[in-house]
Design a protein around this motif. Structure first.
Motif, PDB file in Angstrom:
ATOM      1  N   ILE A 102      25.548  43.438  45.221  1.00  0.00           N
ATOM      2  CA  ILE A 102      26.226  42.151  45.325  1.00  0.00           C
ATOM      3  C   ILE A 102      26.464  41.548  43.941  1.00  0.00           C
ATOM      4  N   PHE A 103      25.486  41.702  43.040  1.00  0.00           N
ATOM      5  CA  PHE A 103      25.659  41.201  41.668  1.00  0.00           C
ATOM      6  C   PHE A 103      26.819  41.921  40.974  1.00  0.00           C
ATOM      7  N   LEU A 104      26.878  43.244  41.106  1.00  0.00           N
ATOM      8  CA  LEU A 104      27.957  44.008  40.478  1.00  0.00           C
ATOM      9  C   LEU A 104      29.316  43.629  41.071  1.00  0.00           C
ATOM     10  N   THR A 105      29.368  43.495  42.391  1.00  0.00           N
ATOM     11  CA  THR A 105      30.626  43.139  43.043  1.00  0.00           C
ATOM     12  C   THR A 105      31.096  41.755  42.611  1.00  0.00           C
ATOM     13  N   ASP A 106      30.186  40.799  42.602  1.00  0.00           N
ATOM     14  CA  ASP A 106      30.556  39.437  42.202  1.00  0.00           C
ATOM     15  C   ASP A 106      31.034  39.384  40.755  1.00  0.00           C
ATOM     16  N   SER A 107      30.437  40.213  39.897  1.00  0.00           N
ATOM     17  CA  SER A 107      30.844  40.230  38.490  1.00  0.00           C
ATOM     18  C   SER A 107      32.278  40.729  38.342  1.00  0.00           C
ATOM     19  N   VAL A 108      32.603  41.804  39.072  1.00  0.00           N
ATOM     20  CA  VAL A 108      33.970  42.338  39.016  1.00  0.00           C
ATOM     21  C   VAL A 108      34.959  41.339  39.602  1.00  0.00           C
ATOM     22  N   ILE A 109      34.577  40.670  40.683  1.00  0.00           N
ATOM     23  CA  ILE A 109      35.461  39.683  41.322  1.00  0.00           C
ATOM     24  C   ILE A 109      35.795  38.549  40.349  1.00  0.00           C
ATOM     25  N   LYS A 110      34.813  38.089  39.588  1.00  0.00           N
ATOM     26  CA  LYS A 110      35.059  37.009  38.632  1.00  0.00           C
ATOM     27  C   LYS A 110      36.058  37.436  37.557  1.00  0.00           C
ATOM     28  N   ILE A 111      35.954  38.708  37.137  1.00  0.00           N
ATOM     29  CA  ILE A 111      36.900  39.218  36.142  1.00  0.00           C
ATOM     30  C   ILE A 111      38.314  39.267  36.722  1.00  0.00           C
ATOM     31  N   LEU A 112      38.434  39.766  37.951  1.00  0.00           N
ATOM     32  CA  LEU A 112      39.744  39.848  38.592  1.00  0.00           C
ATOM     33  C   LEU A 112      40.322  38.461  38.856  1.00  0.00           C
ATOM     34  N   ASP A 113      39.461  37.514  39.233  1.00  0.00           N
ATOM     35  CA  ASP A 113      39.936  36.146  39.461  1.00  0.00           C
ATOM     36  C   ASP A 113      40.504  35.536  38.183  1.00  0.00           C
ATOM     37  N   THR A 114      39.890  35.865  37.058  1.00  0.00           N
ATOM     38  CA  THR A 114      40.357  35.328  35.776  1.00  0.00           C
ATOM     39  C   THR A 114      41.684  35.953  35.357  1.00  0.00           C
ATOM     40  N   LEU A 115      41.808  37.256  35.546  1.00  0.00           N
ATOM     41  CA  LEU A 115      42.997  37.970  35.084  1.00  0.00           C
ATOM     42  C   LEU A 115      44.181  37.865  36.037  1.00  0.00           C
TER      43      LEU A 115
END
Length: 346
Positions: A102-115
């Motif tokens: 869940i930590f890894l998934t949330d981290s990637v999601i935050k990057i995609l949300d920014t870009l």
């Protein structure tokens, strides 16, 4: 050479209890499965023919409940201190695995949300490039196990290939919509995919349960992303034509692979109607929900079955599996390959 009869192990039956449909909007809740011992091998889930909705669970951490139930049953039947300690340790390991995922998934999601906060098709292109990678990784490890004679399960290879085939067509749709127009998007998606593949191979080799849960997290995010997009852009999407690749995939003559990845359904019970771009995204969203169900079922070892398997296939497959070491993860496979007696398998 004399043949030795080996008794086959009963696999846990995982069923999903689907609630009645409420409205045209999609719920994010994914029903917890319950376990029971009845048949040697069963489909991941079985939906009623008239069911139209697919539920996806909103809270990923609650997926531990399946293993909690198994742990409680083990403690009640064993009634020993060692059994209780083993069950507690297993539940702790599961919580750690899922917390990391869940930590890894949330981290990637935050990057995609920014870009990609205002570039939907580009975001979808990146998501679909990433989403099909785990199935390549699963098949790579399973082929390695077959080469060493550790584990042979045709259903797993069939279903995972069908899942990768489905995700590939999602990717083709996004490319036709222009999601891969920018070089940066292609570069980012492809390099994330390479890293994701290597990570998933190692994760799946060590803990298939953890790898399947991580893939479930990714598919759950994809479902939620498409669901929000449909609700926000639905009226505009209905005015746009469907890409040709989507029409061919969802309404083509041979839908064997389309049925194969949906382990929660009887073949031929889902036949999409594609009239506009809105229908395309609705079906992509529904596909992601089906992937979530399959990944959820795979977290129980040996619980996956091809929707096209019948009773005759079960007998032959069961006989083949009895001749092979049934193992979970490369450590378990190595241990059993050393301790087992090869003469008994001849």
């Amino acid at each position: 050479m004399a043949a030795t009869t080996l008794s086959s192990s009963l696999f846990a039956t995982t069923t999903f209890k689907a609630p009645p449909p409420h409205s045209s909007s999609f719920s994010h809740n994914f029903n917890l499965c319950t376990t029971r011992q009845s048949l040697p091998r069963v489909r991941a889930t079985m939906l009623q023919d008239n069911e139209e909705k697919v539920k996806v669970k909103e809270s990923l951490p609650s997926k531990i409940s399946t293993f909690d139930d198994a742990g409680k049953a083990s403690m009640e039947s064993g009634d020993s201190t060692s059994s209780s300690s083993s069950s507690s340790f297993e539940k702790f390991v599961i919580k750690v695995e899922q917390s990391v995922n869940i930590f890894l998934t949330d981290s990637v999601i935050k990057i995609l949300d920014t870009l990609y906060h205002d570039r939907d098709y580009a975001r979808f292109f990146v998501l679909e490039t990433i989403a099909r990678v785990p199935y390549f990784a699963f098949m790579s490890v399973l082929h390695m196990y077959e080469s060493f004679g550790w584990w042979r399960r045709a259903d797993y290879l069939k279903v995972h290939f069908a899942e990768s085939w489905n995700e590939m067509h999602h990717l083709l749709i996004m490319e036709e919509l222009g999601g891969n127009a920018w070089w940066f998007d292609r570069f980012l998606a492809q390099h994330i995919a390479i890293f994701y593949y290597i990570m998933t191979v190692f994760m799946y080799a060590i803990s298939p349960r953890m790898a399947y849960h991580f893939s479930e997290c990714v598919e759950s995010h994809a479902f939620e992303t498409y669901d929000k997009f449909i609700k926000a852009q639905g009226e505009d999407l209905k005015k746009l034509p469907a890409p040709e690749v989507a029409v061919n995939y969802y309404t083509g003559g041979d839908l064997y692979l389309f049925d194969e990845f949906q382990t929660s359904r009887i073949p031929n019970t889902r036949r999409p109607k594609i009239e506009n771009l809105y229908d395309v995204f609705v079906n992509i969203r529904d596909d992601e929900a089906e992937h979530c169900k399959t990944m959820k079922a795979c977290q129980t070892h040996g619980n996956l079955r091809s929707p096209h398997s019948d009773s005759a296939d079960d007998d032959g497959d069961a006989a083949l599996c009895n001749l092979e070491a049934d193992c979970e993860g490369i450590v378990d496979c190595l241990k059993k390959s050393v301790t087992s007696n090869p003469a008994k398998l001849k």
